[in-house]
Design a protein around this motif. Sequence first.
Motif, PDB file in Angstrom:
ATOM      1  N   ILE A 151      73.735 -11.986  51.280  1.00 15.38           N
ATOM      2  CA  ILE A 151      75.776 -12.111  51.537  1.00 15.38           C
ATOM      3  C   ILE A 151      75.814 -13.500  51.275  1.00 15.38           C
ATOM      4  CG2 ILE A 151      76.263 -12.205  54.187  1.00 15.38           C
ATOM      5  CD1 ILE A 151      74.684 -10.214  54.843  1.00 15.38           C
ATOM      6  N   SER A 152      75.164 -14.435  50.981  1.00 12.34           N
ATOM      7  CA  SER A 152      75.372 -15.369  51.242  1.00 12.34           C
ATOM      8  C   SER A 152      75.732 -15.887  49.416  1.00 12.34           C
ATOM      9  CB  SER A 152      73.998 -16.496  50.861  1.00 12.34           C
ATOM     10  OG  SER A 152      73.400 -16.219  50.446  1.00 12.34           O
ATOM     11  N   LYS A 153      74.663 -14.925  48.823  1.00 14.47           N
ATOM     12  CA  LYS A 153      75.519 -14.932  47.529  1.00 14.47           C
ATOM     13  C   LYS A 153      76.790 -13.930  46.867  1.00 14.47           C
ATOM     14  CE  LYS A 153      70.884 -14.920  45.523  1.00 14.47           C
ATOM     15  NZ  LYS A 153      69.801 -13.969  44.530  1.00 14.47           N
TER      16      LYS A 153
ATOM     17  N   ASN B 273      79.081 -14.343  49.125  1.00 13.55           N
ATOM     18  CA  ASN B 273      80.013 -15.265  50.299  1.00 13.55           C
ATOM     19  C   ASN B 273      80.504 -16.034  48.373  1.00 13.55           C
ATOM     20  OD1 ASN B 273      80.290 -13.940  51.882  1.00 13.55           O
ATOM     21  ND2 ASN B 273      78.949 -15.193  52.954  1.00 13.55           N
ATOM     22  N   GLU B 274      79.411 -16.415  47.709  1.00 14.79           N
ATOM     23  CA  GLU B 274      79.405 -17.878  46.747  1.00 14.79           C
ATOM     24  C   GLU B 274      80.803 -17.160  46.199  1.00 14.79           C
ATOM     25  OE1 GLU B 274      75.804 -18.937  45.628  1.00 14.79           O
ATOM     26  OE2 GLU B 274      75.340 -20.456  47.732  1.00 14.79           O
ATOM     27  N   ALA B 275      80.094 -16.200  45.715  1.00 13.13           N
ATOM     28  CA  ALA B 275      81.187 -15.511  44.162  1.00 13.13           C
ATOM     29  C   ALA B 275      82.664 -15.260  44.738  1.00 13.13           C
ATOM     30  CB  ALA B 275      80.369 -13.910  44.137  1.00 13.13           C
ATOM     31  N   PHE B 276      82.678 -15.386  46.102  1.00 12.22           N
ATOM     32  CA  PHE B 276      84.369 -14.621  46.631  1.00 12.22           C
ATOM     33  C   PHE B 276      85.087 -16.305  46.794  1.00 12.22           C
ATOM     34  CE2 PHE B 276      83.744 -10.913  49.268  1.00 12.22           C
ATOM     35  CZ  PHE B 276      82.948 -10.319  48.165  1.00 12.22           C
ATOM     36  N   THR B 277      84.297 -16.944  46.682  1.00 17.81           N
ATOM     37  CA  THR B 277      84.369 -18.804  46.668  1.00 17.81           C
ATOM     38  C   THR B 277      84.725 -18.986  45.175  1.00 17.81           C
ATOM     39  OG1 THR B 277      82.303 -19.048  46.724  1.00 17.81           O
ATOM     40  CG2 THR B 277      84.239 -19.313  49.009  1.00 17.81           C
ATOM     41  N   LEU B 278      84.172 -19.302  44.636  1.00 15.20           N
ATOM     42  CA  LEU B 278      83.802 -18.657  43.404  1.00 15.20           C
ATOM     43  C   LEU B 278      86.003 -18.582  42.156  1.00 15.20           C
ATOM     44  CD1 LEU B 278      83.309 -20.363  40.369  1.00 15.20           C
ATOM     45  CD2 LEU B 278      82.016 -18.297  39.967  1.00 15.20           C
ATOM     46  N   ILE B 279      85.753 -16.616  42.959  1.00 14.67           N
ATOM     47  CA  ILE B 279      86.400 -15.742  41.852  1.00 14.67           C
ATOM     48  C   ILE B 279      88.292 -17.181  43.250  1.00 14.67           C
ATOM     49  CG2 ILE B 279      87.551 -14.411  42.914  1.00 14.67           C
ATOM     50  CD1 ILE B 279      85.284 -12.470  43.297  1.00 14.67           C
ATOM     51  N   GLU B 280      87.871 -17.299  44.116  1.00 17.09           N
ATOM     52  CA  GLU B 280      89.663 -17.727  44.893  1.00 17.09           C
ATOM     53  C   GLU B 280      89.833 -18.891  44.450  1.00 17.09           C
ATOM     54  OE1 GLU B 280      88.766 -18.293  49.331  1.00 17.09           O
ATOM     55  OE2 GLU B 280      88.678 -15.705  49.549  1.00 17.09           O
ATOM     56  N   ARG B 281      88.829 -19.364  43.827  1.00 17.21           N
ATOM     57  CA  ARG B 281      89.378 -21.383  42.839  1.00 17.21           C
ATOM     58  C   ARG B 281      88.894 -20.824  41.527  1.00 17.21           C
ATOM     59  NH1 ARG B 281      84.093 -22.999  44.305  1.00 17.21           N
ATOM     60  NH2 ARG B 281      83.501 -23.172  41.977  1.00 17.21           N
ATOM     61  N   SER B 282      88.924 -20.185  40.573  1.00 17.85           N
ATOM     62  CA  SER B 282      89.230 -19.837  39.632  1.00 17.85           C
ATOM     63  C   SER B 282      90.497 -18.814  39.276  1.00 17.85           C
ATOM     64  CB  SER B 282      88.173 -19.293  39.165  1.00 17.85           C
ATOM     65  OG  SER B 282      87.075 -18.506  39.213  1.00 17.85           O
ATOM     66  N   LYS B 283      90.749 -18.650  40.285  1.00 19.87           N
ATOM     67  CA  LYS B 283      92.115 -17.678  40.826  1.00 19.87           C
ATOM     68  C   LYS B 283      92.892 -17.713  39.616  1.00 19.87           C
ATOM     69  CE  LYS B 283      94.690 -14.333  43.414  1.00 19.87           C
ATOM     70  NZ  LYS B 283      95.409 -14.315  44.958  1.00 19.87           N
ATOM     71  N   PRO B 284      93.627 -19.123  39.385  1.00 19.98           N
ATOM     72  CA  PRO B 284      94.345 -18.787  38.758  1.00 19.98           C
ATOM     73  C   PRO B 284      94.025 -18.487  36.546  1.00 19.98           C
ATOM     74  CG  PRO B 284      94.942 -20.051  39.113  1.00 19.98           C
ATOM     75  CD  PRO B 284      93.342 -20.131  39.715  1.00 19.98           C
ATOM     76  N   ASP B 285      92.840 -19.243  36.201  1.00 22.87           N
ATOM     77  CA  ASP B 285      92.136 -19.023  35.062  1.00 22.87           C
ATOM     78  C   ASP B 285      92.216 -17.016  35.222  1.00 22.87           C
ATOM     79  OD1 ASP B 285      92.287 -21.504  34.768  1.00 22.87           O
ATOM     80  OD2 ASP B 285      90.167 -21.777  35.084  1.00 22.87           O
ATOM     81  N   ILE B 286      91.159 -16.598  35.963  1.00 21.22           N
ATOM     82  CA  ILE B 286      91.213 -15.459  35.999  1.00 21.22           C
ATOM     83  C   ILE B 286      92.744 -14.232  35.403  1.00 21.22           C
ATOM     84  CG2 ILE B 286      90.831 -12.768  37.257  1.00 21.22           C
ATOM     85  CD1 ILE B 286      88.559 -14.799  39.191  1.00 21.22           C
ATOM     86  N   ASP B 287      93.877 -15.059  36.378  1.00 24.06           N
ATOM     87  CA  ASP B 287      95.504 -14.413  36.419  1.00 24.06           C
ATOM     88  C   ASP B 287      95.367 -14.308  34.815  1.00 24.06           C
ATOM     89  OD1 ASP B 287      95.318 -13.187  38.592  1.00 24.06           O
ATOM     90  OD2 ASP B 287      96.312 -15.185  39.877  1.00 24.06           O
ATOM     91  N   THR B 288      95.771 -15.180  33.767  1.00 27.08           N
ATOM     92  CA  THR B 288      95.531 -16.056  32.664  1.00 27.08           C
ATOM     93  C   THR B 288      94.931 -14.795  31.755  1.00 27.08           C
ATOM     94  OG1 THR B 288      94.756 -18.038  32.745  1.00 27.08           O
ATOM     95  CG2 THR B 288      96.816 -18.136  33.020  1.00 27.08           C
ATOM     96  N   TYR B 289      93.721 -15.214  32.763  1.00 22.25           N
ATOM     97  CA  TYR B 289      92.673 -13.667  31.659  1.00 22.25           C
ATOM     98  C   TYR B 289      92.893 -12.599  31.436  1.00 22.25           C
ATOM     99  CZ  TYR B 289      88.563 -10.951  29.638  1.00 22.25           C
ATOM    100  OH  TYR B 289      88.112 -10.383  29.961  1.00 22.25           O
ATOM    101  N   LEU B 290      93.977 -12.204  32.918  1.00 18.24           N
ATOM    102  CA  LEU B 290      94.727 -10.460  32.962  1.00 18.24           C
ATOM    103  C   LEU B 290      95.085 -10.378  31.833  1.00 18.24           C
ATOM    104  CD1 LEU B 290      93.248  -9.566  36.155  1.00 18.24           C
ATOM    105  CD2 LEU B 290      91.516  -9.000  34.490  1.00 18.24           C
ATOM    106  N   GLU B 291      96.065 -11.357  32.337  1.00 23.00           N
ATOM    107  CA  GLU B 291      97.836 -11.111  31.770  1.00 23.00           C
ATOM    108  C   GLU B 291      97.093 -11.066  29.557  1.00 23.00           C
ATOM    109  OE1 GLU B 291     100.055 -14.451  32.181  1.00 23.00           O
ATOM    110  OE2 GLU B 291     100.615 -14.018  34.618  1.00 23.00           O
ATOM    111  N   GLU B 292      96.223 -11.527  29.023  1.00 22.33           N
ATOM    112  CA  GLU B 292      96.084 -11.951  27.772  1.00 22.33           C
ATOM    113  C   GLU B 292      95.125 -10.979  27.829  1.00 22.33           C
ATOM    114  OE1 GLU B 292      94.129 -15.117  27.094  1.00 22.33           O
ATOM    115  OE2 GLU B 292      95.070 -16.740  27.154  1.00 22.33           O
ATOM    116  N   LYS B 293      95.199 -10.542  28.177  1.00 26.03           N
ATOM    117  CA  LYS B 293      93.825  -8.970  27.957  1.00 26.03           C
ATOM    118  C   LYS B 293      95.181  -7.748  27.875  1.00 26.03           C
ATOM    119  CE  LYS B 293      90.322  -5.605  29.688  1.00 26.03           C
ATOM    120  NZ  LYS B 293      89.182  -5.752  30.548  1.00 26.03           N
ATOM    121  N   GLN B 294      96.006  -8.103  29.234  1.00 22.07           N
ATOM    122  CA  GLN B 294      96.840  -6.587  29.041  1.00 22.07           C
ATOM    123  C   GLN B 294      98.043  -6.784  27.464  1.00 22.07           C
ATOM    124  OE1 GLN B 294      98.670  -6.664  32.635  1.00 22.07           O
ATOM    125  NE2 GLN B 294      97.395  -6.041  34.047  1.00 22.07           N
TER     126      GLN B 294
END
Length: 302
Positions: free
Chosen positions: A241-243, A245-266
């Motif tokens: 559960i602690s891992k 939570n860390e993964a969710f915080t990492l996803i929220e922190r790097s959300k802009p990078d993920i959005d750009t990656y998904l746009e490039e992928k599309q």
Amino acid sequence: MLPKTGNCKYVPRYKRYAAEKNKFQAKKVMEAFELVQRNMKKIGEGAYKLLGRGRKERELDRHFNHQTKEIKKDRRVKRTLKQARRGERRGEKRLHLPGDKERIPTFRRSKRRRRHKMAKIKKPNVDVLQGLERLAAVLPQRTKFPKVVKLLYRWTKEYMNVDNREYIFRVLNDVTKLPFLAEDPEGRQDVICVFEYVLSYNSLWFQEDEKHQMLQKAWQLATVTFCQCFTDDAFTLSSTISKLNEAFTLIERSKPDIDTYLEEKQKRAAKHEAKVEASKLEAKMEAKLEEKIEAKDEDDKE
């Protein structure tokens, strides 16, 4: 019947009871005497009969036993006796030991047939990458997945190195996308072992770049953490559960990078689809042109 001599202890008792006309006690004495007489070991009769072997016979037995032990130890003597028993040696008669059955000598061919042993067909050696390719072909099958994962773990421990890790990375990337990854309990443990071993073995490569680090965390979350969610251990569950939570915080922190990656992928997917459609249109146009040319050729011939 009681003996007539007075050496037996039952005789005076029987006489006394007979003189007193005590038939009951006399009958009991008679029954006791018959019982003792029945159970008494009669030496020299039946099972207790003496063999009556003399000293010379016992010496012969000892000599025979000693000879048999010596023959068993010496292979050359055994072979010689065997040949003599069969009558194969020249100028010697057939020798029969006690207990052997006499056999009538038969004609033996001088030329013996040689038995050709069938050579065992050796299986061709499978290359390391060919074995990995075969495992990758069977991994998407739901029923065979638990057994194949064990073989994949064995392959990684025995054959994986720096030169061929790109091939195993492709296979593991396809494994992370399987929907039945954590269905089998034993398969879950094997999946955890495979990915933990690969990630620890290539830890330097995963620490080189930020993209490599993100790939490591994605694989860790999709396989090891996902399989550990099915545990019954409270300590393992709390660490999982602690891992998460860390993964969710990492996803929220790097959300802009993920959005750009998904746009490039599309965009890349859209370009790929456009290329596929263009190639299909070109193929159709070529087919129509070929049909027109064939039709013109047929008209000219007519």
